[in-house]
Scaffold this motif. Structure first.
Motif, PDB file in Angstrom:
ATOM      1  N   VAL A 121       0.844  -1.198   0.000  1.00  0.00           N
ATOM      2  CA  VAL A 121       0.000   0.000   0.000  1.00  0.00           C
ATOM      3  C   VAL A 121       0.879   1.248   0.000  1.00  0.00           C
ATOM      4  CG1 VAL A 121      -1.644   1.376   1.350  1.00  0.00           C
ATOM      5  CG2 VAL A 121      -1.969  -1.103   1.123  1.00  0.00           C
ATOM      6  N   MET A 122       0.577   2.147  -0.925  1.00  0.00           N
ATOM      7  CA  MET A 122       1.244   3.445  -0.971  1.00  0.00           C
ATOM      8  C   MET A 122       0.178   4.524  -1.119  1.00  0.00           C
ATOM      9  SD  MET A 122       4.453   2.462  -3.503  1.00  0.00           S
ATOM     10  CE  MET A 122       5.532   3.801  -3.014  1.00  0.00           C
ATOM     11  N   VAL A 123       0.375   5.651  -0.457  1.00  0.00           N
ATOM     12  CA  VAL A 123      -0.531   6.793  -0.536  1.00  0.00           C
ATOM     13  C   VAL A 123       0.229   7.946  -1.171  1.00  0.00           C
ATOM     14  CG1 VAL A 123      -1.970   8.405   0.752  1.00  0.00           C
ATOM     15  CG2 VAL A 123      -1.783   6.031   1.512  1.00  0.00           C
ATOM     16  N   CYS A 124      -0.392   8.604  -2.152  1.00  0.00           N
ATOM     17  CA  CYS A 124       0.346   9.634  -2.878  1.00  0.00           C
ATOM     18  C   CYS A 124      -0.599  10.716  -3.375  1.00  0.00           C
ATOM     19  CB  CYS A 124       1.076   8.992  -4.065  1.00  0.00           C
ATOM     20  SG  CYS A 124       2.263  10.071  -4.901  1.00  0.00           S
ATOM     21  N   ASN A 125      -0.104  11.954  -3.398  1.00  0.00           N
ATOM     22  CA  ASN A 125      -0.804  13.041  -4.073  1.00  0.00           C
ATOM     23  C   ASN A 125       0.069  13.544  -5.210  1.00  0.00           C
ATOM     24  OD1 ASN A 125       1.156  14.666  -2.853  1.00  0.00           O
ATOM     25  ND2 ASN A 125      -0.253  15.598  -1.399  1.00  0.00           N
ATOM     26  N   THR A 126      -0.458  14.480  -5.995  1.00  0.00           N
ATOM     27  CA  THR A 126       0.281  14.962  -7.164  1.00  0.00           C
ATOM     28  C   THR A 126       1.615  15.582  -6.769  1.00  0.00           C
ATOM     29  OG1 THR A 126      -1.753  15.308  -8.437  1.00  0.00           O
ATOM     30  CG2 THR A 126       0.190  16.539  -9.126  1.00  0.00           C
ATOM     31  N   GLY A 127       1.638  16.252  -5.627  1.00  0.00           N
ATOM     32  CA  GLY A 127       2.869  16.882  -5.181  1.00  0.00           C
ATOM     33  C   GLY A 127       3.988  15.904  -4.889  1.00  0.00           C
ATOM     34  N   GLN A 128       3.646  14.654  -4.604  1.00  0.00           N
ATOM     35  CA  GLN A 128       4.647  13.623  -4.313  1.00  0.00           C
ATOM     36  C   GLN A 128       4.863  12.672  -5.490  1.00  0.00           C
ATOM     37  OE1 GLN A 128       2.500  11.927  -0.976  1.00  0.00           O
ATOM     38  NE2 GLN A 128       3.804  12.968   0.510  1.00  0.00           N
ATOM     39  N   SER A 129       4.212  12.927  -6.608  1.00  0.00           N
ATOM     40  CA  SER A 129       4.198  11.953  -7.700  1.00  0.00           C
ATOM     41  C   SER A 129       5.583  11.677  -8.278  1.00  0.00           C
ATOM     42  CB  SER A 129       3.247  12.418  -8.802  1.00  0.00           C
ATOM     43  OG  SER A 129       3.628  13.695  -9.312  1.00  0.00           O
ATOM     44  N   ASP A 130       6.494  12.668  -8.223  1.00  0.00           N
ATOM     45  CA  ASP A 130       7.842  12.413  -8.725  1.00  0.00           C
ATOM     46  C   ASP A 130       8.532  11.331  -7.912  1.00  0.00           C
ATOM     47  OD1 ASP A 130       7.844  14.168  -6.561  1.00  0.00           O
ATOM     48  OD2 ASP A 130       9.691  15.177  -7.175  1.00  0.00           O
ATOM     49  N   LEU A 131       8.203  11.253  -6.613  1.00  0.00           N
ATOM     50  CA  LEU A 131       8.783  10.208  -5.764  1.00  0.00           C
ATOM     51  C   LEU A 131       8.209   8.838  -6.110  1.00  0.00           C
ATOM     52  CD1 LEU A 131       8.663  12.128  -2.361  1.00  0.00           C
ATOM     53  CD2 LEU A 131      10.681  11.696  -3.766  1.00  0.00           C
ATOM     54  N   LEU A 132       6.928   8.788  -6.422  1.00  0.00           N
ATOM     55  CA  LEU A 132       6.317   7.523  -6.862  1.00  0.00           C
ATOM     56  C   LEU A 132       6.956   7.052  -8.158  1.00  0.00           C
ATOM     57  CD1 LEU A 132       4.091   5.342  -6.604  1.00  0.00           C
ATOM     58  CD2 LEU A 132       2.584   6.892  -7.885  1.00  0.00           C
ATOM     59  N   ILE A 133       7.143   7.974  -9.098  1.00  0.00           N
ATOM     60  CA  ILE A 133       7.781   7.624 -10.371  1.00  0.00           C
ATOM     61  C   ILE A 133       9.201   7.127 -10.123  1.00  0.00           C
ATOM     62  CG2 ILE A 133       8.616   8.572 -12.562  1.00  0.00           C
ATOM     63  CD1 ILE A 133       6.241  10.587 -12.377  1.00  0.00           C
ATOM     64  N   ASN A 134       9.911   7.782  -9.224  1.00  0.00           N
ATOM     65  CA  ASN A 134      11.279   7.377  -8.905  1.00  0.00           C
ATOM     66  C   ASN A 134      11.325   5.966  -8.337  1.00  0.00           C
ATOM     67  OD1 ASN A 134      14.193   8.089  -8.421  1.00  0.00           O
ATOM     68  ND2 ASN A 134      13.576   7.693  -6.307  1.00  0.00           N
TER      69      ASN A 134
END
Length: 252
Positions: free
Chosen positions: A80-93
């Protein structure tokens, strides 16, 4: 029991002229109480969030059930991961790093992203991930990243992280929760699934936070990466945390 030469009601620093008096665990030497009870403001805020939670629970579970089952697979574990647009670069990474290290397929199969806004839902789908977004449930969640530790955006996302783990736990799955600012050097799932591992019988495994302040005492658990085994004890824990949302929201 802790004893200090201080006004037990707080507001004053240590005073050597005062007698020793019993104090709560959260009282610091500067007179501030780190564990004061949440005010009515936070209780009302949590009440509104719980109203939405229960109003949407049936439809939420219906939508999550097939996605969680697909992620769980044969080992019954959902990442499970929680993400908003502001953190999306970290999800992509995280996804790019997993692919570069050879276990991108495992990540894409096991990760369920709880998107707190439409923007990151689109990004997660573009990365080939399963993702869930409910505009009503997450309408109060910030789209931007937190400016600092403990600010309003930070605490709202912390609340979302409690709810999301509780939902997957309620569905009967083990959960590996992790923040989006992490990368794997190797796949950690075999470690949690190894029945010969001396830690296998623990209900929850946390990474160490490193901080030894009163706020994190006595165990210094860090919720940026932890594994929850599905059983009655963990279900009770996360139900309790859900109803203690006013405490989570007040931790600024």
């Amino acid at each position: 029991q802790r004893w200090m030469r201080i006004d037990a009601n707080g507001g004053r620093s240590l005073d050597a002229s005062l007698p020793l008096t019993p104090v709560g665990r959260g009282l610091q030497t500067n007179g501030q109480d780190k564990f004061s009870a949440p005010s009515d403001r936070y209780a009302y805020q949590n009440q509104k969030l719980l109203e939405t939670y229960f109003e949407r629970l049936e439809s939420t579970m219906d939508a999550l059930k097939p996605m969680a089952r697909a992620c769980a697979g044969s080992d019954n574990t959902v990442i499970v991961m929680v993400c908003n647009t502001g953190q999306s670069d970290l999800l992509i990474n995280f996804i790019c790093s997993a692919q570069a290290r050879g276990f991108g397929d495992v990540v894409k199969e096991k990760v369920l992203v709880f998107a707190t806004d439409q923007g990151v839902l689109d990004i997660a789908h573009g990365l080939g991930l399963r993702a869930f977004y409910d505009e009503k449930i997450f309408e109060k969640m910030p789209e931007k990243e937190a400016s600092r530790y403990g600010d309003q955006a930070f605490t709202q996302m912390m609340y979302a992280k409690v709810v999301t783990v509780q939902l997957i736990n309620r569905l009967g799955h083990d959960v590996l929760f992790q923040d989006v600012d992490l990368v794997w050097y190797k796949n950690p799932l075999p470690f949690f699934h190894d029945r010969t591992n001396p830690l296998h019988n623990f209900d929850i495994l946390f990474q160490d936070d490193g901080a030894r302040s009163l706020r994190y005492a006595p165990y210094s658990a860090n919720t940026g990466f932890y594994y929850v085994r599905n059983n009655d004890k963990t279900k009770f824990l996360f139900r309790s945390l859900l109803f203690l949302g006013d405490m989570v929201l007040s931790m600024t």
